[in-house]
Design a protein around this motif. Structure first.
Motif, PDB file in Angstrom:
ATOM      1  N   SER A  64      -6.756   2.418   7.944  1.00  0.00           N
ATOM      2  CA  SER A  64      -7.661   2.476   6.796  1.00  0.00           C
ATOM      3  C   SER A  64      -7.854   1.092   6.177  1.00  0.00           C
ATOM      4  O   SER A  64      -6.977   0.232   6.268  1.00  0.00           O
ATOM      5  CB  SER A  64      -7.118   3.433   5.736  1.00  0.00           C
ATOM      6  OG  SER A  64      -6.014   2.853   5.060  1.00  0.00           O
ATOM      7  N   TRP A  70      -7.791   0.245   3.097  1.00  0.00           N
ATOM      8  CA  TRP A  70      -6.762  -0.001   2.077  1.00  0.00           C
ATOM      9  C   TRP A  70      -5.507  -0.569   2.728  1.00  0.00           C
ATOM     10  O   TRP A  70      -4.956  -1.575   2.273  1.00  0.00           O
ATOM     11  CB  TRP A  70      -6.447   1.287   1.323  1.00  0.00           C
ATOM     12  CG  TRP A  70      -5.318   1.108   0.359  1.00  0.00           C
ATOM     13  CD1 TRP A  70      -4.017   1.460   0.531  1.00  0.00           C
ATOM     14  CD2 TRP A  70      -5.394   0.498  -0.944  1.00  0.00           C
ATOM     15  NE1 TRP A  70      -3.269   1.112  -0.563  1.00  0.00           N
ATOM     16  CE2 TRP A  70      -4.089   0.515  -1.490  1.00  0.00           C
ATOM     17  CE3 TRP A  70      -6.420  -0.057  -1.686  1.00  0.00           C
ATOM     18  CZ2 TRP A  70      -3.814   0.004  -2.744  1.00  0.00           C
ATOM     19  CZ3 TRP A  70      -6.130  -0.570  -2.930  1.00  0.00           C
ATOM     20  CH2 TRP A  70      -4.831  -0.526  -3.444  1.00  0.00           C
ATOM     21  N   ASP A  71      -5.049   0.088   3.804  1.00  0.00           N
ATOM     22  CA  ASP A  71      -3.848  -0.386   4.491  1.00  0.00           C
ATOM     23  C   ASP A  71      -4.082  -1.747   5.144  1.00  0.00           C
ATOM     24  O   ASP A  71      -3.199  -2.608   5.115  1.00  0.00           O
ATOM     25  CB  ASP A  71      -3.384   0.628   5.531  1.00  0.00           C
ATOM     26  CG  ASP A  71      -2.746   1.857   4.907  1.00  0.00           C
ATOM     27  OD1 ASP A  71      -2.311   1.798   3.740  1.00  0.00           O
ATOM     28  OD2 ASP A  71      -2.679   2.900   5.599  1.00  0.00           O
ATOM     29  N   ASP A  86       2.799   6.975  12.440  1.00  0.00           N
ATOM     30  CA  ASP A  86       2.142   6.764  11.146  1.00  0.00           C
ATOM     31  C   ASP A  86       2.652   5.534  10.409  1.00  0.00           C
ATOM     32  O   ASP A  86       2.498   5.433   9.200  1.00  0.00           O
ATOM     33  CB  ASP A  86       2.317   8.000  10.272  1.00  0.00           C
ATOM     34  CG  ASP A  86       3.769   8.247   9.891  1.00  0.00           C
ATOM     35  OD1 ASP A  86       4.668   7.682  10.549  1.00  0.00           O
ATOM     36  OD2 ASP A  86       4.007   9.013   8.940  1.00  0.00           O
ATOM     37  N   HIS A  87       3.285   4.602  11.123  1.00  0.00           N
ATOM     38  CA  HIS A  87       3.726   3.394  10.431  1.00  0.00           C
ATOM     39  C   HIS A  87       3.537   2.144  11.296  1.00  0.00           C
ATOM     40  O   HIS A  87       3.430   2.214  12.502  1.00  0.00           O
ATOM     41  CB  HIS A  87       5.168   3.518   9.918  1.00  0.00           C
ATOM     42  CG  HIS A  87       6.211   3.503  10.980  1.00  0.00           C
ATOM     43  ND1 HIS A  87       6.575   4.608  11.687  1.00  0.00           N
ATOM     44  CD2 HIS A  87       6.979   2.503  11.446  1.00  0.00           C
ATOM     45  CE1 HIS A  87       7.521   4.305  12.553  1.00  0.00           C
ATOM     46  NE2 HIS A  87       7.787   3.033  12.430  1.00  0.00           N
ATOM     47  N   ASP A 128       6.172  -0.879   2.243  1.00  0.00           N
ATOM     48  CA  ASP A 128       7.190   0.126   1.986  1.00  0.00           C
ATOM     49  C   ASP A 128       8.596  -0.407   2.194  1.00  0.00           C
ATOM     50  O   ASP A 128       9.533   0.042   1.531  1.00  0.00           O
ATOM     51  CB  ASP A 128       6.949   1.358   2.871  1.00  0.00           C
ATOM     52  CG  ASP A 128       5.644   2.039   2.501  1.00  0.00           C
ATOM     53  OD1 ASP A 128       5.496   2.427   1.324  1.00  0.00           O
ATOM     54  OD2 ASP A 128       4.761   2.161   3.370  1.00  0.00           O
ATOM     55  N   LYS A 173       5.025  -0.626   6.841  1.00  0.00           N
ATOM     56  CA  LYS A 173       4.013   0.059   6.023  1.00  0.00           C
ATOM     57  C   LYS A 173       3.779   1.432   6.620  1.00  0.00           C
ATOM     58  O   LYS A 173       3.437   1.560   7.801  1.00  0.00           O
ATOM     59  CB  LYS A 173       2.711  -0.744   6.028  1.00  0.00           C
ATOM     60  CG  LYS A 173       1.595  -0.115   5.252  1.00  0.00           C
ATOM     61  CD  LYS A 173       1.820  -0.298   3.781  1.00  0.00           C
ATOM     62  CE  LYS A 173       0.640   0.177   2.972  1.00  0.00           C
ATOM     63  NZ  LYS A 173       1.031   0.453   1.612  1.00  0.00           N
ATOM     64  N   ARG A 174       3.980   2.479   5.817  1.00  0.00           N
ATOM     65  CA  ARG A 174       3.586   3.823   6.222  1.00  0.00           C
ATOM     66  C   ARG A 174       2.080   3.912   5.988  1.00  0.00           C
ATOM     67  O   ARG A 174       1.607   3.670   4.881  1.00  0.00           O
ATOM     68  CB  ARG A 174       4.339   4.877   5.415  1.00  0.00           C
ATOM     69  CG  ARG A 174       5.792   5.017   5.887  1.00  0.00           C
ATOM     70  CD  ARG A 174       6.532   6.125   5.180  1.00  0.00           C
ATOM     71  NE  ARG A 174       6.812   5.845   3.779  1.00  0.00           N
ATOM     72  CZ  ARG A 174       7.790   5.052   3.335  1.00  0.00           C
ATOM     73  NH1 ARG A 174       8.576   4.439   4.217  1.00  0.00           N
ATOM     74  NH2 ARG A 174       7.970   4.853   2.053  1.00  0.00           N
ATOM     75  N   LEU A 175       1.355   4.245   7.024  1.00  0.00           N
ATOM     76  CA  LEU A 175      -0.092   4.231   6.970  1.00  0.00           C
ATOM     77  C   LEU A 175      -0.636   5.491   6.302  1.00  0.00           C
ATOM     78  O   LEU A 175      -0.126   6.591   6.507  1.00  0.00           O
ATOM     79  CB  LEU A 175      -0.670   4.065   8.371  1.00  0.00           C
ATOM     80  CG  LEU A 175      -0.197   2.800   9.098  1.00  0.00           C
ATOM     81  CD1 LEU A 175      -0.689   2.777  10.531  1.00  0.00           C
ATOM     82  CD2 LEU A 175      -0.641   1.555   8.338  1.00  0.00           C
ATOM     83  N   THR A 176      -1.701   5.298   5.520  1.00  0.00           N
ATOM     84  CA  THR A 176      -2.277   6.402   4.747  1.00  0.00           C
ATOM     85  C   THR A 176      -3.329   7.166   5.529  1.00  0.00           C
ATOM     86  O   THR A 176      -3.782   8.210   5.071  1.00  0.00           O
ATOM     87  CB  THR A 176      -2.899   5.892   3.446  1.00  0.00           C
ATOM     88  OG1 THR A 176      -3.926   4.944   3.759  1.00  0.00           O
ATOM     89  CG2 THR A 176      -1.853   5.242   2.562  1.00  0.00           C
TER      90      THR A 176
END
Length: 147
Positions: free
Chosen positions: A50, A52-53, A90-91, A125, A142-145
């Motif tokens: 994303s 944002w990420d 997811d990270h 994170d 970073k855990r992705l959103t």
């Protein structure tokens, strides 16, 4: 491009951005930070990260790379910083590694005079910094959103 091919690619590059691991050796030249961020941005986007990420990861990674150049190689402009990013489920895990000398101030502290580490801690994170006389490794997670 130094060390690259005629097309400006380093052997092992992934021009399509499809590999789950992104690796680049960054010369200790602040002028190389922006092009490196753009390569990382492209790789993250190619993997559906994303916006944002992408932006938060670029902020933290830019700080880590700038610190490696400024502090790790202050007296060794020929130094190389290795940036490695890996997507898993997811990270995202990023490592920024220099081979410069870890220095402490007169009180034996690392002398964190800037806000780089605070910024990294706020947008990622997990953040860890391991400094030794052989170099420093900054690990960012970073855990992705999602998209």
């Amino acid at each position: 491009m130094e060390g690259g091919t005629a097309a400006g690619l380093v052997p092992g590059d992934d021009p399509a951005g499809t590999a789950p691991v992104f690796t680049v050796d960054l010369p200790a030249d602040p002028a190389r930070l922006a092009p490196t961020r753009e390569r990382l941005r492209g790789w993250l986007r190619a993997h559906g990260v994303s916006e944002w990420d992408v932006e938060t990861v670029l902020i933290a990674t830019g700080e880590a790379c700038a610190n490696a150049i400024e502090h790790g190689y202050r007296f060794a402009p020929e130094g190389i910083t290795t940036l490695r990013a890996e997507l898993r489920d997811d990270h995202l895990t990023i490592e920024v590694r220099d081979r410069g000398g870890w220095r402490t101030d007169a009180d034996g502290e690392s002398g964190d005079r800037g806000r780089g580490q605070m910024i990294m801690t706020r947008v990622m994170d997990e953040v860890s910094v391991a400094g030794t006389p052989e170099g420093t490794t900054v690990r960012l997670v970073k855990r992705l959103t999602g998209s």
